[in-house]
Design an enzyme around this catalytic site. Structure first.
Site, PDB file in Angstrom:
ATOM      1  N   LYS A 201      45.952  22.100   5.319  1.00 48.68           N
ATOM      2  CA  LYS A 201      44.769  22.568   4.108  1.00 48.68           C
ATOM      3  C   LYS A 201      43.570  21.958   4.461  1.00 48.68           C
ATOM      4  O   LYS A 201      43.547  20.433   4.339  1.00 48.68           O
ATOM      5  CB  LYS A 201      45.453  22.328   2.932  1.00 48.68           C
ATOM      6  CG  LYS A 201      44.494  22.676   1.889  1.00 48.68           C
ATOM      7  CD  LYS A 201      45.124  22.535   0.344  1.00 48.68           C
ATOM      8  CE  LYS A 201      44.030  23.389  -0.747  1.00 48.68           C
ATOM      9  NZ  LYS A 201      44.561  22.894  -2.005  1.00 48.68           N
ATOM     10  N   LYS A 254      45.699  26.722   6.146  1.00 50.84           N
ATOM     11  CA  LYS A 254      44.621  27.001   5.176  1.00 50.84           C
ATOM     12  C   LYS A 254      43.432  26.681   5.222  1.00 50.84           C
ATOM     13  O   LYS A 254      43.322  25.411   5.443  1.00 50.84           O
ATOM     14  CB  LYS A 254      45.189  26.945   3.389  1.00 50.84           C
ATOM     15  CG  LYS A 254      44.136  27.345   2.369  1.00 50.84           C
ATOM     16  CD  LYS A 254      44.760  26.747   0.950  1.00 50.84           C
ATOM     17  CE  LYS A 254      43.825  27.505   0.045  1.00 50.84           C
ATOM     18  NZ  LYS A 254      43.929  27.109  -1.378  1.00 50.84           N
TER      19      LYS A 254
HETATM   20 ZN   LIG Z   1      44.458  20.978  -5.923  1.00 48.16          ZN
END
Ligand SMILES: [Zn+2]
Length: 332
Positions: A201, A254
């Site tokens: 992420k 992501k």
């Molecule tokens: Zn968070």
């Protein structure tokens, strides 16, 4: 050899299979289906609430009473899963709303599972929507304390599983969070609850609209101390490898669109189901351009989702899920 030296005419006639839609369909390498889409939902308190999110046209914060209709719509469209985010009525330093037995997400899980037991309910496991400072963990001396955050994340995941969540998705980017949550689930009576790890992420500017939707903008600083630095790809593979070793069942990259290279490399290296999060900013860009008449919304949306799948994603979390499912049901 692509050209005959004698005649000078092409040997490879790629255009033969591009002539008609039926031919193109037959040889298509990547096919999109509503079955692989996950629709994110933002849940708030109150009654009869459908708060439109201005930077994400078509998306709203919904109160609990709106969820059964939402579940019915998703079922009709063939979308099997939702990813839940909660907006609590009050926030505090410890993000206690994230792991309250009657927290907004825990209530939403129950409401959705009651409305449609077959709907897969996935819960985001993080603290940023629930902390007064908006960070994903416990803040000490102006920094997010990794190890002090882990017990709060495990409590959150376990409370969500106990509320009936089918899968938990830790997104805080704390080191060791997957192992801690796996252990807590196993010891807490939820050994069958899978973990979809937000493994790679990035600290992305594409999350801008989400922070409006989830009311989770950090009150000071940013998340670059725990989310990944966008220029790094090899590090993403190490993050994913670590989450797999810690017990992740599904791993995620992501955002998606600006990280297709990371998705492709992860696909080559790892055999676990791979998810991609097509994030709020990616959605907002298409919506804004379409609203101005600058892009063909339907074609661009399906092209983006197809590209994410072609890069290697098995599962796509996307705000476009409903419209994409509708378009896929009625091909142009
Ligand atoms: Zn968070």
């Amino acid at each position: 050899m692509s050209v005959d030296p004698q005649s000078g005419s092409p040997v490879d006639r790629f255009r033969r299979l591009r002539r008609t839609e039926a031919l193109r369909r037959l040889v298509r390498e990547t096919r999109l289906s509503p079955e692989e889409l996950v629709y994110p939902l933002f849940v708030v308190g109150g009654q009869g609430v459908r708060n439109a999110i201005p930077s994400m046209p078509g998306q709203s914060q919904l109160s609990l009473d709106q969820l059964p209709a939402e579940a019915a719509e998703l079922r009709a469209l063939g979308i099997p899963a939702v990813l839940l985010f909660g907006i609590p009525s009050t926030k505090d330093e410890q993000g206690s709303g994230a792991y309250a037995a009657d927290g907004i997400v825990q209530q939403a899980v129950r409401a959705l599972k009651q409305a449609d037991p077959d709907l897969l309910v996935i819960t985001d496991v993080c603290l940023c929507e629930y902390t007064s400072h908006g960070h994903c963990g416990v803040v000490k001396d102006g920094e997010v304390d990794n190890d002090a955050t882990l017990p709060l994340l495990t409590r959150t995941a376990l409370s969500q599983a106990q509320a009936g969540a089918d899968m938990v998705a830790p997104s805080a980017m704390m080191d060791g969070q997957v192992a801690a949550i796996r252990q807590a689930l196993d010891e807490g009576g939820s050994p069958h609850t899978p973990i979809m790890a937000y493994a790679a992420k990035y600290a992305s500017a594409f999350y801008g609209p989400f922070r409006e939707a989830a009311e989770s903008a950090p009150q000071f600083g940013d998340r670059r101390g725990y989310q990944m630095d966008p220029p790094n790809a090899r590090e993403a593979l190490r993050e994913i490898e670590a989450d797999i070793a810690e017990g992740a069942d599904i791993v995620m990259v992501k955002p998606a669109l600006a990280y297709l290279d990371v998705l492709a490399r992860a696909r080559e290296r790892f055999d676990l189901p791979l998810a991609a999060y097509n994030v709020s900013g990616e959605y907002a860009m298409i919506k804004a351009a379409a609203a101005n008449g600058w892009l063909d919304e339907r074609r661009v949306t399906l092209e983006v989702l197809t590209a994410i799948k072609r890069a290697g994603a098995d599962i796509i979390i996307t705000y476009h899920a409903k419209e994409a499912a509708r378009w896929l049901q009625s091909p142009s």
